[in-house]
Scaffold this motif. Sequence first.
Motif, PDB file in Angstrom:
ATOM      1  N   ARG A  56       0.829  -1.204   0.000  1.00  0.00           N
ATOM      2  CA  ARG A  56       0.000   0.000   0.000  1.00  0.00           C
ATOM      3  C   ARG A  56       0.865   1.257   0.000  1.00  0.00           C
ATOM      4  NH1 ARG A  56      -2.328   4.127   2.152  1.00  0.00           N
ATOM      5  NH2 ARG A  56      -4.542   4.498   1.847  1.00  0.00           N
ATOM      6  N   HIS A  57       1.904   1.275   0.831  1.00  0.00           N
ATOM      7  CA  HIS A  57       2.796   2.437   0.887  1.00  0.00           C
ATOM      8  C   HIS A  57       3.512   2.673  -0.447  1.00  0.00           C
ATOM      9  CE1 HIS A  57       1.988   3.185   5.000  1.00  0.00           C
ATOM     10  NE2 HIS A  57       2.831   2.308   5.528  1.00  0.00           N
ATOM     11  N   LEU A  58       3.749   1.616  -1.204  1.00  0.00           N
ATOM     12  CA  LEU A  58       4.463   1.764  -2.471  1.00  0.00           C
ATOM     13  C   LEU A  58       3.570   2.317  -3.586  1.00  0.00           C
ATOM     14  CD1 LEU A  58       6.678  -1.451  -2.496  1.00  0.00           C
ATOM     15  CD2 LEU A  58       7.234   0.839  -1.640  1.00  0.00           C
ATOM     16  N   LYS A  59       2.264   2.170  -3.451  1.00  0.00           N
ATOM     17  CA  LYS A  59       1.336   2.699  -4.456  1.00  0.00           C
ATOM     18  C   LYS A  59       1.310   4.225  -4.395  1.00  0.00           C
ATOM     19  CE  LYS A  59      -1.866  -1.177  -4.436  1.00  0.00           C
ATOM     20  NZ  LYS A  59      -3.199  -1.619  -4.047  1.00  0.00           N
ATOM     21  N   VAL A  60       1.111   4.832  -5.557  1.00  0.00           N
ATOM     22  CA  VAL A  60       1.032   6.287  -5.623  1.00  0.00           C
ATOM     23  C   VAL A  60      -0.417   6.752  -5.557  1.00  0.00           C
ATOM     24  CG1 VAL A  60       1.532   8.312  -7.045  1.00  0.00           C
ATOM     25  CG2 VAL A  60       3.202   6.460  -6.889  1.00  0.00           C
ATOM     26  N   ASP A  61      -1.280   6.145  -6.350  1.00  0.00           N
ATOM     27  CA  ASP A  61      -2.686   6.550  -6.401  1.00  0.00           C
ATOM     28  C   ASP A  61      -3.497   5.754  -5.392  1.00  0.00           C
ATOM     29  OD1 ASP A  61      -2.263   8.373  -8.504  1.00  0.00           O
ATOM     30  OD2 ASP A  61      -2.324   6.730  -9.953  1.00  0.00           O
ATOM     31  N   LYS A  62      -3.931   6.432  -4.338  1.00  0.00           N
ATOM     32  CA  LYS A  62      -4.698   5.776  -3.279  1.00  0.00           C
ATOM     33  C   LYS A  62      -5.332   6.846  -2.400  1.00  0.00           C
ATOM     34  CE  LYS A  62      -0.406   5.664  -0.851  1.00  0.00           C
ATOM     35  NZ  LYS A  62       0.780   4.907  -0.769  1.00  0.00           N
ATOM     36  N   LYS A  63      -6.290   6.442  -1.605  1.00  0.00           N
ATOM     37  CA  LYS A  63      -6.865   7.336  -0.615  1.00  0.00           C
ATOM     38  C   LYS A  63      -5.795   7.636   0.428  1.00  0.00           C
ATOM     39  CE  LYS A  63     -10.598   7.836   2.644  1.00  0.00           C
ATOM     40  NZ  LYS A  63     -11.777   7.261   3.267  1.00  0.00           N
ATOM     41  N   LYS A  64      -5.669   8.875   0.814  1.00  0.00           N
ATOM     42  CA  LYS A  64      -4.637   9.260   1.772  1.00  0.00           C
ATOM     43  C   LYS A  64      -5.078   8.918   3.196  1.00  0.00           C
ATOM     44  CE  LYS A  64      -2.616  12.763  -1.169  1.00  0.00           C
ATOM     45  NZ  LYS A  64      -3.121  12.173  -2.385  1.00  0.00           N
ATOM     46  N   ARG A  65      -4.312   8.020   3.807  1.00  0.00           N
ATOM     47  CA  ARG A  65      -4.618   7.547   5.159  1.00  0.00           C
ATOM     48  C   ARG A  65      -3.467   7.816   6.123  1.00  0.00           C
ATOM     49  NH1 ARG A  65      -6.291   1.365   6.837  1.00  0.00           N
ATOM     50  NH2 ARG A  65      -6.360   1.767   9.069  1.00  0.00           N
ATOM     51  N   TRP A  66      -2.238   7.578   5.672  1.00  0.00           N
ATOM     52  CA  TRP A  66      -1.046   7.789   6.487  1.00  0.00           C
ATOM     53  C   TRP A  66      -0.289   9.007   5.974  1.00  0.00           C
ATOM     54  CZ3 TRP A  66      -2.261   2.505   5.531  1.00  0.00           C
ATOM     55  CH2 TRP A  66      -2.518   1.763   6.689  1.00  0.00           C
ATOM     56  N   HIS A  67       0.553   9.569   6.830  1.00  0.00           N
ATOM     57  CA  HIS A  67       1.337  10.744   6.437  1.00  0.00           C
ATOM     58  C   HIS A  67       2.153  10.489   5.169  1.00  0.00           C
ATOM     59  CE1 HIS A  67       1.108  11.895  10.938  1.00  0.00           C
ATOM     60  NE2 HIS A  67       0.146  12.505  10.271  1.00  0.00           N
ATOM     61  N   ILE A  68       2.721   9.301   5.046  1.00  0.00           N
ATOM     62  CA  ILE A  68       3.549   8.987   3.881  1.00  0.00           C
ATOM     63  C   ILE A  68       2.744   9.064   2.583  1.00  0.00           C
ATOM     64  CG2 ILE A  68       3.250   6.473   4.001  1.00  0.00           C
ATOM     65  CD1 ILE A  68       6.519   8.356   3.126  1.00  0.00           C
ATOM     66  N   ASP A  69       1.438   8.856   2.648  1.00  0.00           N
ATOM     67  CA  ASP A  69       0.590   8.915   1.446  1.00  0.00           C
ATOM     68  C   ASP A  69       0.628  10.290   0.785  1.00  0.00           C
ATOM     69  OD1 ASP A  69      -0.113   6.324   2.119  1.00  0.00           O
ATOM     70  OD2 ASP A  69      -2.082   6.881   2.921  1.00  0.00           O
ATOM     71  N   TYR A  70       0.821  11.348   1.560  1.00  0.00           N
ATOM     72  CA  TYR A  70       0.855  12.713   1.022  1.00  0.00           C
ATOM     73  C   TYR A  70       2.172  13.017   0.315  1.00  0.00           C
ATOM     74  CZ  TYR A  70      -3.309  13.388   3.827  1.00  0.00           C
ATOM     75  OH  TYR A  70      -4.571  13.259   4.353  1.00  0.00           O
ATOM     76  N   LEU A  71       3.245  12.423   0.776  1.00  0.00           N
ATOM     77  CA  LEU A  71       4.566  12.645   0.197  1.00  0.00           C
ATOM     78  C   LEU A  71       4.889  11.659  -0.918  1.00  0.00           C
ATOM     79  CD1 LEU A  71       7.203  14.268   0.384  1.00  0.00           C
ATOM     80  CD2 LEU A  71       7.940  12.725   2.217  1.00  0.00           C
ATOM     81  N   ARG A  72       4.283  10.492  -0.878  1.00  0.00           N
ATOM     82  CA  ARG A  72       4.607   9.399  -1.807  1.00  0.00           C
ATOM     83  C   ARG A  72       4.604   9.776  -3.285  1.00  0.00           C
ATOM     84  NH1 ARG A  72       6.566   6.694  -4.827  1.00  0.00           N
ATOM     85  NH2 ARG A  72       6.131   4.546  -5.385  1.00  0.00           N
TER      86      ARG A  72
END
Length: 127
Positions: A56-72
């Motif tokens: 999940r953390h490696l995916k770029v397009d996803k619903k933002k849930r964790w802080h890393i999702d915004y920077l990914r």
Amino acid sequence: MGYAINESDTLYAIKFRLVKDIKSIQIGKLGPFDFPRGYYVYVGSAKRNIKARIDRHLKVDKKKRWHIDYLRPYLSVESVQSFPESDGECQLFQRLKLEHNADMPAKGFGSSDCYCYSHLFFFEIKS
């Protein structure tokens, strides 16, 4: 991207690369932060199914849930490594940060469930 992890591990570190400076990215409710070009390591834990969490953390397009999702979306993945829980997430973060002589660019990043300053560290790309 392929990577090898131990499914019995509960801790992970994902190393990313940011190729240019990024100004003022809004990181969820934490607020805006600047991120200089360089390497970033995000340390996390997954009590169950570590592979699904990392995927999940490696995916770029996803619903933002964790802080890393915004920077990914700005980062390219360099490597993924898993670790046994023997040290604990916070201790693993501190050990890796010290090994890299790294800085922490965003207070509270990935550490909202503990007292750590951050679970994201940064070190420069050596030219």
